[in-house]
Structures are given as C-alpha cells and as structure tokens.
Design a protein around this motif. Sequence first.
Motif, PDB file in Angstrom:
ATOM      1  N   MET A   1       0.899  -1.210  -0.022  1.00  6.35           N
ATOM      2  CA  MET A   1      -0.023   0.023   0.038  1.00  6.35           C
ATOM      3  C   MET A   1       0.996   1.188   0.053  1.00  6.35           C
ATOM      4  O   MET A   1       1.813   1.383   0.740  1.00  6.35           O
ATOM      5  CB  MET A   1      -0.981  -0.044   1.231  1.00  6.35           C
ATOM      6  N   LEU A   2       0.649   2.279  -0.844  1.00  2.56           N
ATOM      7  CA  LEU A   2       1.130   3.310  -0.773  1.00  2.56           C
ATOM      8  C   LEU A   2       0.511   4.469  -0.145  1.00  2.56           C
ATOM      9  O   LEU A   2      -0.611   4.926  -0.389  1.00  2.56           O
ATOM     10  CB  LEU A   2       1.579   3.767  -2.295  1.00  2.56           C
ATOM     11  N   LYS A   3       1.087   5.088   0.820  1.00  2.00           N
ATOM     12  CA  LYS A   3       0.581   6.168   1.670  1.00  2.00           C
ATOM     13  C   LYS A   3       1.466   7.548   1.915  1.00  2.00           C
ATOM     14  O   LYS A   3       1.200   8.380   1.872  1.00  2.00           O
ATOM     15  CB  LYS A   3       0.137   5.721   3.015  1.00  2.00           C
ATOM     16  N   TYR A   4       2.700   7.163   2.034  1.00  4.47           N
ATOM     17  CA  TYR A   4       3.818   7.916   2.470  1.00  4.47           C
ATOM     18  C   TYR A   4       4.956   8.259   1.651  1.00  4.47           C
ATOM     19  O   TYR A   4       5.287   7.164   0.705  1.00  4.47           O
ATOM     20  CB  TYR A   4       4.335   7.993   3.778  1.00  4.47           C
ATOM     21  N   LYS A   5       5.707   9.135   1.589  1.00  2.00           N
ATOM     22  CA  LYS A   5       6.981   9.471   0.657  1.00  2.00           C
ATOM     23  C   LYS A   5       7.890   8.151   0.870  1.00  2.00           C
ATOM     24  O   LYS A   5       8.336   7.422  -0.059  1.00  2.00           O
ATOM     25  CB  LYS A   5       7.665  10.518   1.200  1.00  2.00           C
ATOM     26  N   GLU A   6       7.907   7.686   2.042  1.00  2.67           N
ATOM     27  CA  GLU A   6       8.874   6.407   2.408  1.00  2.67           C
ATOM     28  C   GLU A   6       8.327   5.461   1.552  1.00  2.67           C
ATOM     29  O   GLU A   6       9.168   4.244   1.263  1.00  2.67           O
ATOM     30  CB  GLU A   6       9.007   6.048   3.790  1.00  2.67           C
ATOM     31  N   ASP A   7       7.126   5.228   1.343  1.00  2.00           N
ATOM     32  CA  ASP A   7       6.548   4.044   0.668  1.00  2.00           C
ATOM     33  C   ASP A   7       6.934   4.157  -0.925  1.00  2.00           C
ATOM     34  O   ASP A   7       7.180   3.075  -1.493  1.00  2.00           O
ATOM     35  CB  ASP A   7       4.958   3.782   0.695  1.00  2.00           C
ATOM     36  N   VAL A   8       6.862   5.385  -1.392  1.00  2.20           N
ATOM     37  CA  VAL A   8       7.178   5.471  -2.837  1.00  2.20           C
ATOM     38  C   VAL A   8       8.812   5.241  -2.931  1.00  2.20           C
ATOM     39  O   VAL A   8       9.367   4.615  -3.845  1.00  2.20           O
ATOM     40  CB  VAL A   8       6.896   6.936  -3.282  1.00  2.20           C
ATOM     41  N   ILE A   9       9.506   5.892  -2.019  1.00  7.25           N
ATOM     42  CA  ILE A   9      11.008   5.596  -1.823  1.00  7.25           C
ATOM     43  C   ILE A   9      11.216   4.070  -2.018  1.00  7.25           C
ATOM     44  O   ILE A   9      11.966   3.565  -2.906  1.00  7.25           O
ATOM     45  CB  ILE A   9      11.757   6.578  -0.942  1.00  7.25           C
ATOM     46  N   LYS A  10      10.680   3.526  -1.111  1.00 10.55           N
ATOM     47  CA  LYS A  10      10.866   1.883  -0.890  1.00 10.55           C
ATOM     48  C   LYS A  10      10.402   1.138  -2.244  1.00 10.55           C
ATOM     49  O   LYS A  10      11.183   0.218  -2.826  1.00 10.55           O
ATOM     50  CB  LYS A  10       9.970   1.286   0.175  1.00 10.55           C
ATOM     51  N   LEU A  11       9.419   1.666  -2.827  1.00  7.81           N
ATOM     52  CA  LEU A  11       9.101   1.119  -4.284  1.00  7.81           C
ATOM     53  C   LEU A  11       9.803   1.229  -5.225  1.00  7.81           C
ATOM     54  O   LEU A  11      10.227   0.084  -6.131  1.00  7.81           O
ATOM     55  CB  LEU A  11       7.609   1.662  -4.578  1.00  7.81           C
ATOM     56  N   ILE A  12      10.525   2.366  -5.473  1.00  3.32           N
ATOM     57  CA  ILE A  12      11.473   2.905  -6.415  1.00  3.32           C
ATOM     58  C   ILE A  12      12.736   1.953  -6.200  1.00  3.32           C
ATOM     59  O   ILE A  12      13.213   1.367  -7.006  1.00  3.32           O
ATOM     60  CB  ILE A  12      11.796   4.136  -6.420  1.00  3.32           C
ATOM     61  N   ARG A  13      13.057   1.835  -4.838  1.00  6.83           N
ATOM     62  CA  ARG A  13      14.260   1.190  -4.495  1.00  6.83           C
ATOM     63  C   ARG A  13      14.289  -0.332  -4.703  1.00  6.83           C
ATOM     64  O   ARG A  13      15.116  -0.890  -5.294  1.00  6.83           O
ATOM     65  CB  ARG A  13      14.688   1.587  -2.986  1.00  6.83           C
ATOM     66  N   SER A  14      13.051  -0.820  -4.824  1.00  6.96           N
ATOM     67  CA  SER A  14      12.751  -2.221  -4.953  1.00  6.96           C
ATOM     68  C   SER A  14      12.966  -2.539  -6.540  1.00  6.96           C
ATOM     69  O   SER A  14      12.925  -3.712  -6.882  1.00  6.96           O
ATOM     70  CB  SER A  14      11.523  -2.719  -4.425  1.00  6.96           C
ATOM     71  N   ASP A  15      12.756  -1.564  -7.414  1.00  7.76           N
ATOM     72  CA  ASP A  15      12.849  -1.791  -8.794  1.00  7.76           C
ATOM     73  C   ASP A  15      14.268  -1.661  -9.283  1.00  7.76           C
ATOM     74  O   ASP A  15      14.665  -0.662  -9.452  1.00  7.76           O
ATOM     75  CB  ASP A  15      11.925  -0.636  -9.428  1.00  7.76           C
ATOM     76  N   GLU A  16      14.870  -2.778  -9.828  1.00  8.88           N
ATOM     77  CA  GLU A  16      16.327  -2.918 -10.222  1.00  8.88           C
ATOM     78  C   GLU A  16      16.578  -2.086 -11.327  1.00  8.88           C
ATOM     79  O   GLU A  16      17.549  -1.164 -11.445  1.00  8.88           O
ATOM     80  CB  GLU A  16      16.444  -4.254 -10.355  1.00  8.88           C
ATOM     81  N   LYS A  17      15.538  -1.873 -12.419  1.00  7.99           N
ATOM     82  CA  LYS A  17      15.747  -1.396 -13.417  1.00  7.99           C
ATOM     83  C   LYS A  17      15.677   0.273 -13.089  1.00  7.99           C
ATOM     84  O   LYS A  17      16.519   0.917 -13.659  1.00  7.99           O
ATOM     85  CB  LYS A  17      14.881  -1.503 -14.600  1.00  7.99           C
ATOM     86  N   MET A  18      14.720   0.787 -12.565  1.00  6.16           N
ATOM     87  CA  MET A  18      14.723   2.202 -11.867  1.00  6.16           C
ATOM     88  C   MET A  18      16.037   2.638 -11.397  1.00  6.16           C
ATOM     89  O   MET A  18      16.592   3.582 -11.702  1.00  6.16           O
ATOM     90  CB  MET A  18      13.448   2.272 -10.972  1.00  6.16           C
ATOM     91  N   MET A  19      16.370   1.606 -10.573  1.00  6.19           N
ATOM     92  CA  MET A  19      17.664   1.933  -9.782  1.00  6.19           C
ATOM     93  C   MET A  19      19.057   2.207 -10.560  1.00  6.19           C
ATOM     94  O   MET A  19      19.898   3.079 -10.441  1.00  6.19           O
ATOM     95  CB  MET A  19      17.910   1.204  -8.609  1.00  6.19           C
ATOM     96  N   GLU A  20      19.013   1.252 -11.668  1.00  7.60           N
ATOM     97  CA  GLU A  20      20.065   1.335 -12.767  1.00  7.60           C
ATOM     98  C   GLU A  20      19.939   2.745 -13.434  1.00  7.60           C
ATOM     99  O   GLU A  20      21.142   3.221 -13.576  1.00  7.60           O
ATOM    100  CB  GLU A  20      19.886   0.087 -13.574  1.00  7.60           C
TER     101      GLU A  20
END
Length: 190
Positions: A1-20
């Motif tokens: 569930m996405l509610k907070y800034k930290e949730d979005v950061i965690k979502l992006i951090r978990s996406d290997e392609k985005m992080m690359e």
Amino acid sequence: MLKYKEDVIKLIRSDEKMMEIIRVASTLNLPDWWICAGFVRSKIWDTLHGFNKRTETQDVDVIYFDLKNINENVEKEQEKKLVSMMPTIPWSVKNQARMHIINDLPPYTSSEDAISRFPETVTALGVKIDKENNLVLTAPWGLEDVINLEVKPTPYFTETKELAAIYEERMIKKNWKTIWHKIKVQQLNL
C-alpha cells in the motif's frame, strides 16, 4: 500500500531497472539534477493498477539547473553519454535554467522550482541519489494526488486561461486513461 513518501521511495528502491537508470544518470554529476515526471508517476500508477509489467515511458526526463551554461548543445552531449551507457533508454536531458525561455515563463530558481511548475501535480515529481547514495524524492505539491489517482493542474496552471488551456490540451494529448483506467482527470472550465 502506498501512503507516504517512504512508501514511494521503497517502491522505487525495489525496482532494479529504475535504480540502474538513476545510478547511470547520477554518473553525469549534473548540478541540481533529478529524474522526473512520468518516470516516477508511471511506476506509482502501474503499482496501484496491479500491473505486473512496467508501462513503457516515452522518455526518461533528466533535468538539472546550471545558470553558467545554458547552451542546448551541452544537454545533447549529456544525452549522448547516457545513451552510450544505456542505449535502450529514451533519455531526455534538459537544463531548467533555460527552459523558462522555451516555455515563455518567468525564470526558475532551481530544478525543484521548475518541477513545481510542471502542468500536473501527478507529474511534479522527481527522484535522485544524493552524495551519500540515499534515494531522494521531491514532490512539491505532495503525493496525495498521484497516490489517489487524481490528475489536477498545479496551481500555476490555473492562474491564466492560457496556462489552463495548456493543461487541458495535455490531458487530451496524453490520454492517460487509456493506460491507467482508474485515474480521475480534473477538467478546467475555460
């Protein structure tokens, strides 16, 4: 569930392609840089729509702010560097210190100022890695609209009929509802 800034950061951090992509962009060491707009918004909307595969983005918008050199050729050189590192990514590099001229707007004071003046609140988002290798997210108008799937103009785009018309034209052109059927697009009464 996405509610907070930290949730979005965690979502992006978990996406290997985005992080690359973010790591590659960071190698340019551009002043006041961010990857913004659809790169962040699409990931959030894809997740909220339960898509297993990421929606393809038309471009990966890397922005920066450098008053010392507003020559467009510098941007093209930076794009070439990114393409050489990740040729399959549709890179777009723009110095926000000159973009106000293109858009016929008052000068921006920083990249975050420029992001705050994007047409929609759901697009006014940026992400980057800081010097300590932390993932940083900016959302000048907050995350509520993007998380609630509500497309609205930023306050700047409600100030004049001309700016409101640009927002309305973008909504027609982008036609995001064909991809993300749950979104609600606010129409302006011009």
